[in-house]
Design a protein around this motif. Structure first.
Motif, short mmCIF file in Angstrom:
data_model
loop_
_atom_site.label_atom_id
_atom_site.label_comp_id
_atom_site.label_asym_id
_atom_site.label_seq_id
_atom_site.Cartn_x
_atom_site.Cartn_y
_atom_site.Cartn_z
N GLN A 55 33.52 37.83 48.04
CA GLN A 55 34.95 38.13 48.10
C GLN A 55 35.43 38.94 46.90
O GLN A 55 36.21 39.85 47.05
N LEU A 56 34.97 38.57 45.72
CA LEU A 56 35.40 39.32 44.54
C LEU A 56 34.52 40.53 44.33
O LEU A 56 34.99 41.64 44.14
N LEU A 196 36.91 40.77 38.14
CA LEU A 196 38.32 40.43 37.96
C LEU A 196 38.85 40.85 36.60
O LEU A 196 40.04 41.08 36.45
N PRO A 199 40.02 45.07 36.21
CA PRO A 199 41.40 45.57 36.33
C PRO A 199 42.26 45.22 35.12
O PRO A 199 43.17 45.98 34.78
N VAL A 200 41.98 44.10 34.46
CA VAL A 200 42.74 43.76 33.25
C VAL A 200 42.53 44.85 32.21
O VAL A 200 43.49 45.36 31.62
N SER B 92 44.11 46.95 40.82
CA SER B 92 44.45 45.57 41.18
C SER B 92 43.20 44.70 41.11
O SER B 92 42.09 45.17 40.89
N ALA B 93 43.44 43.40 41.31
CA ALA B 93 42.34 42.45 41.20
C ALA B 93 41.31 42.64 42.31
O ALA B 93 40.21 42.11 42.25
N THR B 95 40.78 41.57 45.17
CA THR B 95 40.23 40.45 45.92
C THR B 95 40.50 40.69 47.39
O THR B 95 41.63 40.96 47.79
N SER B 96 39.47 40.62 48.21
CA SER B 96 39.70 40.74 49.64
C SER B 96 40.02 39.34 50.14
O SER B 96 39.27 38.39 49.92
N ARG B 97 41.17 39.22 50.77
CA ARG B 97 41.64 37.89 51.15
C ARG B 97 41.56 37.72 52.65
O ARG B 97 42.56 37.83 53.36
N LYS B 98 40.36 37.49 53.14
CA LYS B 98 40.21 37.40 54.58
C LYS B 98 40.67 36.06 55.12
O LYS B 98 41.18 35.96 56.20
N ASP B 99 40.46 35.02 54.34
CA ASP B 99 40.97 33.73 54.79
C ASP B 99 41.58 32.99 53.60
O ASP B 99 41.45 33.39 52.46
N ARG B 103 47.25 30.16 51.34
CA ARG B 103 47.03 29.21 50.26
C ARG B 103 46.95 29.96 48.93
O ARG B 103 47.58 29.58 47.93
N SER B 143 46.72 39.96 37.99
CA SER B 143 45.30 39.84 37.64
C SER B 143 45.04 38.57 36.83
O SER B 143 44.04 37.88 37.05
N ALA B 146 45.13 35.64 39.11
CA ALA B 146 43.89 35.56 39.89
C ALA B 146 42.78 34.91 39.05
O ALA B 146 42.00 34.09 39.54
N LEU B 147 42.71 35.28 37.77
CA LEU B 147 41.70 34.68 36.89
C LEU B 147 41.99 33.20 36.67
O LEU B 147 41.06 32.39 36.64
N LEU B 150 40.71 31.05 39.34
CA LEU B 150 39.26 30.84 39.25
C LEU B 150 38.89 30.03 38.02
O LEU B 150 37.73 29.95 37.62
#
Lengths: 230, 230
Positions: A55-56, A196, A199-200, B92-93, B95-99, B103, B143, B146-147, B150
């Motif tokens: 995903q990332l 990740l 991009p920062v 941008s970060a 991130t592919s957000r498929k699912d 949330r 970003s 997003a970090l 994680l």
């Protein structure tokens, strides 16, 4: 734990967990009886790494399998990082070539000899140790060739100040990996850091550019008013 | 020159030139007679900027029109750069957000307050002048959020060494723009520098990371052989 708890704790949907298992990315759990499979903490950690890579990192399932197999071998941190590093998608010049593609490609090939030589000169001047298999070496040559096509030739010497800055950045990056001994955790961290955190770094450059523009403007405005502050 | 020569010299296909003209991006040439329109050097320069914005910068036609209109006003270099800078796509970060999209978005919103505050603290600590309209400010907060999701929280203090490096990079970037007085040329150069030079900076970081990994490995190997070199 059962697959439902594995899903809840990892945040990965059950269907996706089953898919990863079918594709051989996630090892089978312990079969308690024909309808119940038990998973443990290692499955959670592994799932997190798979998600980071796919995903990332944007890796394909096949590429992810390669990285996972590599990380499972008795590697040291150096080798783990090298495997992850070369598997990640390579930043590219991002030019969309809707037309004139063939023409551009021809120019590309013509220029790439010179660009590749400039990359080698830069690596040698910097004393950098870069493997022959590095995907970043030809990618950099391609970016320089794209810039040449637009009339801007960067020599190895032009790039050295940027390369020195890159060395400082890489040292900061490695400081973030210090002390992580576990291979899976290290691989996961390397993906997060490369994907990740990239991009920062890019956004900080954009912000610093805006500030540099302001500073330059202020300096000129002061100069014009004949009140030099320096 | 005729449209055929304009096409040949600019490398832009005739159909594309006509499209840009219909969309109001390229000013009309001088009409010599009902079938012949004469173009000049300004059209070539303008075409190059349009191509840079659309093909390299990835701007929409509408956004490109805005930048062109801005660049045509009597701006100074500072304003020209500010307009171009804010029009470019924001890193941008990725991130592919498929699912789990909803949330993640919820978590995003929860975290973004804290992340936005960290960005403001960083900008203040660095003494950076950043406009309220900067798209890079919320992008950096996103970003960092997003970090955080994680499990890696970067404080403003953690980011300061990276921000200092970004300032050095921006100063090198601006050195490349020195002496360009023509607005269109400056805008074109800013696009090239931001878009095509960005992958160069990213690739140099990747190469420097590989070298840093080698250096760290060598140091450890020497340590193990009980022949410390430092």
């Amino acid at each position: 734990m059962r697959i439902s708890e594995l899903s809840r704790r990892s945040g990965v949907p059950m269907a996706t967990i089953k898919y990863y298992r079918r594709e051989g990315l996630l090892p089978e759990g312990r079969v308690l009886n024909p309808t119940t499979v038990e998973y443990d903490e290692e499955h959670i950690q592994r799932l997190r790494l798979i998600r980071s890579l796919i995903q990332l990192g944007g890796l394909s399932v096949a590429r992810t399998r390669e990285v996972l197999e590599a990380v499972e071998r008795p590697l040291d941190a150096f080798e783990t990082l090298a495997v992850v590093h070369h598997a990640l998608p390579v930043p590219s010049a991002e030019t969309s070539r809707k037309d004139g593609e063939d023409r551009e490609r021809a120019a590309d090939e013509a220029a790439s000899g010179g660009a590749a030589a400039r990359v080698e000169a830069l690596i040698e001047n910097m004393g950098w140790q870069i493997s022959d298999a590095s995907p970043h070496r030809p990618a950099l040559a391609e970016s320089l060739a794209a810039l040449s096509r637009l009339g801007t030739d960067y020599t190895a010497d032009d790039l050295i100040p940027y390369a020195r800055i890159a060395t400082s950045t890489a040292d900061l990056d490695f400081a973030q990996l210090e002390g992580i001994e576990d291979q899976i955790a290290l691989a996961e961290r390397a993906v997060v850091l490369s994907v990740l955190f990239e991009p920062v770094v890019r956004l900080l450059r954009r912000l610093a550019q805006e500030d540099a523009n302001h500073r330059r403007h202020d300096r000129r405005a002061c100069g014009r008013a004949e009140q030099p502050t320096e």
